[in-house]
Design a protein around this motif. Structure first.
Motif, PDB file in Angstrom:
ATOM      1  N   UNK A 224      -9.015   2.430   3.266  1.00 28.98           N
ATOM      2  CA  UNK A 224      -9.482   3.636   3.948  1.00 28.98           C
ATOM      3  C   UNK A 224     -10.975   3.545   4.248  1.00 28.98           C
ATOM      4  N   UNK A 225     -11.772   2.980   3.321  1.00 28.22           N
ATOM      5  CA  UNK A 225     -13.211   2.808   3.573  1.00 28.22           C
ATOM      6  C   UNK A 225     -13.432   1.894   4.789  1.00 28.22           C
ATOM      7  N   UNK A 226     -12.616   0.854   4.884  1.00 27.71           N
ATOM      8  CA  UNK A 226     -12.691  -0.014   6.063  1.00 27.71           C
ATOM      9  C   UNK A 226     -12.409   0.765   7.335  1.00 27.71           C
ATOM     10  N   UNK A 227     -11.425   1.653   7.280  1.00 25.07           N
ATOM     11  CA  UNK A 227     -11.100   2.474   8.451  1.00 25.07           C
ATOM     12  C   UNK A 227     -12.266   3.401   8.814  1.00 25.07           C
ATOM     13  N   UNK A 228     -12.983   3.883   7.811  1.00 20.42           N
ATOM     14  CA  UNK A 228     -14.135   4.753   8.077  1.00 20.42           C
ATOM     15  C   UNK A 228     -15.243   3.967   8.784  1.00 20.42           C
ATOM     16  N   UNK A 229     -15.470   2.728   8.349  1.00 20.44           N
ATOM     17  CA  UNK A 229     -16.441   1.878   9.047  1.00 20.44           C
ATOM     18  C   UNK A 229     -16.013   1.641  10.494  1.00 20.44           C
ATOM     19  N   UNK A 230     -14.731   1.383  10.693  1.00 17.97           N
ATOM     20  CA  UNK A 230     -14.219   1.218  12.050  1.00 17.97           C
ATOM     21  C   UNK A 230     -14.449   2.493  12.857  1.00 17.97           C
ATOM     22  N   UNK A 231     -14.262   3.641  12.225  1.00 18.20           N
ATOM     23  CA  UNK A 231     -14.487   4.911  12.901  1.00 18.20           C
ATOM     24  C   UNK A 231     -15.932   5.093  13.331  1.00 18.20           C
ATOM     25  N   UNK A 232     -16.859   4.668  12.474  1.00 21.15           N
ATOM     26  CA  UNK A 232     -18.273   4.732  12.850  1.00 21.15           C
ATOM     27  C   UNK A 232     -18.526   3.872  14.086  1.00 21.15           C
TER      28      UNK A 232
ATOM     29  N   UNK B 123       0.793  -1.221   0.000  1.00 18.67           N
ATOM     30  CA  UNK B 123       0.000   0.000   0.000  1.00 18.67           C
ATOM     31  C   UNK B 123       0.837   1.287   0.000  1.00 18.67           C
ATOM     32  N   UNK B 124       2.056   1.233   0.526  1.00 15.60           N
ATOM     33  CA  UNK B 124       2.886   2.434   0.655  1.00 15.60           C
ATOM     34  C   UNK B 124       4.317   2.126   0.210  1.00 15.60           C
ATOM     35  N   UNK B 125       4.498   1.817  -1.082  1.00 14.99           N
ATOM     36  CA  UNK B 125       5.826   1.405  -1.567  1.00 14.99           C
ATOM     37  C   UNK B 125       6.901   2.480  -1.392  1.00 14.99           C
TER      38      UNK B 125
ATOM     39  N   UNK C 288      -7.684  -4.798  -1.172  1.00 19.89           N
ATOM     40  CA  UNK C 288      -6.806  -5.034  -2.322  1.00 19.89           C
ATOM     41  C   UNK C 288      -6.180  -3.733  -2.822  1.00 19.89           C
ATOM     42  N   UNK C 289      -6.686  -2.586  -2.308  1.00 24.08           N
ATOM     43  CA  UNK C 289      -6.113  -1.302  -2.705  1.00 24.08           C
ATOM     44  C   UNK C 289      -6.320  -0.305  -1.566  1.00 24.08           C
ATOM     45  N   UNK C 290      -5.691   0.851  -1.712  1.00 22.49           N
ATOM     46  CA  UNK C 290      -5.735   1.851  -0.642  1.00 22.49           C
ATOM     47  C   UNK C 290      -7.145   2.394  -0.396  1.00 22.49           C
ATOM     48  N   UNK C 291      -7.960   2.703  -1.416  1.00 25.80           N
ATOM     49  CA  UNK C 291      -9.324   3.175  -1.137  1.00 25.80           C
ATOM     50  C   UNK C 291     -10.139   2.186  -0.304  1.00 25.80           C
TER      51      UNK C 291
END
Length: 518
Positions: free
Chosen positions: A134-142, A55-57, A128-131
């Motif tokens: 990040x969407x997963x992190x937003x769900x975790x944030x909720x 994700x962060x080469x 499988x990609x950065x978006x």
């Protein structure tokens, strides 16, 4: 365990500290386990080469260059966004959770938190990609926003006043256990190639499932039931959790607070009134100070931080495990002391210890850790010990009490709205630290520890002069026994509405013990 609870006027609430209350508190506190696990897991995952390569080469390439500046090799805005996006989402969703908490109760809010968190864990584990990550992190944030709104309120509302501090700190204890478990998971999966990071992120679903099951078993709070005009259920629940039929005095105080609350059509508007300022200012300041101690800079990025100091990857993860253990056992000190010694003395003692720890760490790093090179073995051990001293003092003070005090000081009419402001303030400051720490470390180098030490000095004086003691005071009696008695905050307690005294007198008569709601 007898627990006669003193209220204003010299009366007392009859009841016991029941096993049912303790079990309900433990199950609700699993919400802290979710929050803590994510706090701990993010830093370990971002130090794993497999994760960085995918994700962060650019960060991975920079990390491999031995001549690269020690303080700057992890400086990447997208890497910081991976950690911080959760807290930005939690900030927004805490206001949604406030409405859900008031209208549908604390239990349902916790259940929704577990659903959000489980969804986020699955998205991140299979990203499988950065978006997608990040969407997963937003769900975790909720999930964090909903859980951090409901759980501390639930714990404060079911607990007898005599042990409210200890039960509420179960939330923070579970946060520290979650951090420790995350550090252990990071340590053991770091050598699982190439998908160790997927295991670490996916296991976040376990505490979410535990909270979901807990929310199905626990009772709703009497306050929430009365707030929603379910008087019969509220009285029956209060009798159950107090193991006593003689609950009239406590029940009538809850009804009184609820009927005053019902007059407030816009609780967020009420928060802007002069008389709401003391608990609101205290709640927000505690959240700001809690984050600007630098604790999450250490907890989020402990493995990264220890690698910056010259530890190898496995040694840095092990050092993070050590700080996690210190965190857990030190929180137990708070569980024991908070209802005996009180809130203020713990905060003041810890401010001194944290100030000294951060300052000495800054001095040692400025002296011994140059942009290139590593710390010597002795200096590295001393740094770890100082980090442990810092974490220790935070864990029995500003960590748990930052959640406890806001959950117990708002009157019912602004309780969920006020606590939403506290949660959102915490998440905003956590977002700022998570998003900026690696860049600040690169720019300020060892000076970042002096930055945090300055904040600790400020918050120590704040606690000394402006923070009232709330030990042993029933949650619905804070205005009379805390805010109206404090040397400074009492000046804000003149009524906003000249007819308020008359209205409150009518409500007091309506909520007298002679009135039946069952």
């Amino acid at each position: 365990m007898p627990a006669a609870l003193v209220i204003s006027g010299g009366a007392s609430f009859e009841g016991k500290t029941t096993i049912y209350v303790v079990i309900s508190a433990i199950m609700a506190a699993f919400g802290g386990l979710m929050f803590g696990y994510d706090n701990g897991i993010a830093g370990g995952v971002t130090s794993m080469d497999d994760f960085l390569k995918k994700f962060f080469p650019k960060v991975y390439e920079r990390k491999q260059k031995a001549h690269e500046n020690n303080y700057c090799k992890y400086d990447n805005e997208f890497l910081q966004l991976f950690t911080s996006s959760l807290y930005l989402a939690a900030l927004v969703f805490s206001f949604v959770a406030s409405h859900v908490c008031t209208k549908y109760g604390r239990r349902l809010t916790m259940r929704l938190a577990s659903f959000f968190f489980l969804g986020g864990a699955l998205l991140d584990a299979f990203a499988v990609n950065l978006p997608m990550l990040i969407i997963g992190r937003i769900f975790l944030g909720a999930g964090v926003g909903f859980a951090n709104q409901a759980v501390p309120l639930f714990l404060s509302e079911i607990a007898p006043a005599k042990i409210r501090g200890s039960l509420n700190i179960l939330f923070q204890l579970c946060v520290t256990i979650g951090i420790l478990v995350a550090n252990l998971v990071n340590y053991f999966v770091a050598e699982v190639h190439p998908n160790g990071w997927r295991i670490a992120l996916g296991l976040a679903g376990v505490p979410a499932i535990m909270l979901c099951v807990g929310s199905l078993i626990i009772t709703e709070t009497p306050t929430s039931l009365v707030e929603r005009e379910m008087f019969e259920e509220g009285r029956a629940t209060l009798m159950k959790i107090r193991d006593s039929a003689n609950v009239d005095a406590e029940f009538d105080q809850i009804v009184h607070a609820s009927e005053i609350s019902r007059q407030v059509k816009n609780p967020f508007g009420k928060l802007l009134k002069r008389s709401s300022r003391p608990p609101l200012v205290i709640a927000i300041c505690l959240q700001v100070f809690q984050q600007f101690t630098g604790i999450n800079a250490i907890m989020f990025y402990a493995p990264v931080l220890f690698q910056t100091m010259g530890f190898k990857s496995s040694a840095s993860l092990l050092s993070a495990v050590i700080t996690g253990l210190v965190n857990v056992f030190s929180t137990l000190v708070s569980v024991y002391a908070v209802d005996r010694a009180g809130r203020r003395i713990l905060l003041l003692q810890a401010a001194v210890q944290m100030f000294l720890s951060q300052g000495i760490i800054g001095i040692l790093l400025m002296k011994d850790l140059k942009p290139t090179g590593t710390l010597g073995r002795t200096e590295a051990i001393i740094i770890v010990l100082l980090v442990c001293l810092f974490v220790m003092s935070f864990a029995w003070s500003w960590g748990p009490l930052g959640w406890l005090i806001p959950s117990e000081t708002f009157p019912l009419q602004t309780r969920t709205a006020g606590f939403a402001c506290a949660v959102s303030s915490n998440m905003l400051c956590t977002f700022i630290i998570a998003q900026s720490f690696l860049s600040m470390l690169c720019t300020m180098q060892a000076g970042i520890f002096f930055f945090f030490a300055a904040w600790i000095l400020i918050m120590g004086f704040f606690a000394l002069f402006l923070l009232p003691e709330t030990k042993g005071v029933p949650v619905d009696d804070m205005v009379n026994r805390v805010w109206k008695q404090h040397w400074y905050w009492k000046r804000f307690m003149s009524e906003d509405d000249p007819d308020e005294d008359m209205k409150n007198s009518r409500l007091e008569m309506a909520a007298s013990p002679s009135r039946s709601h069952s």
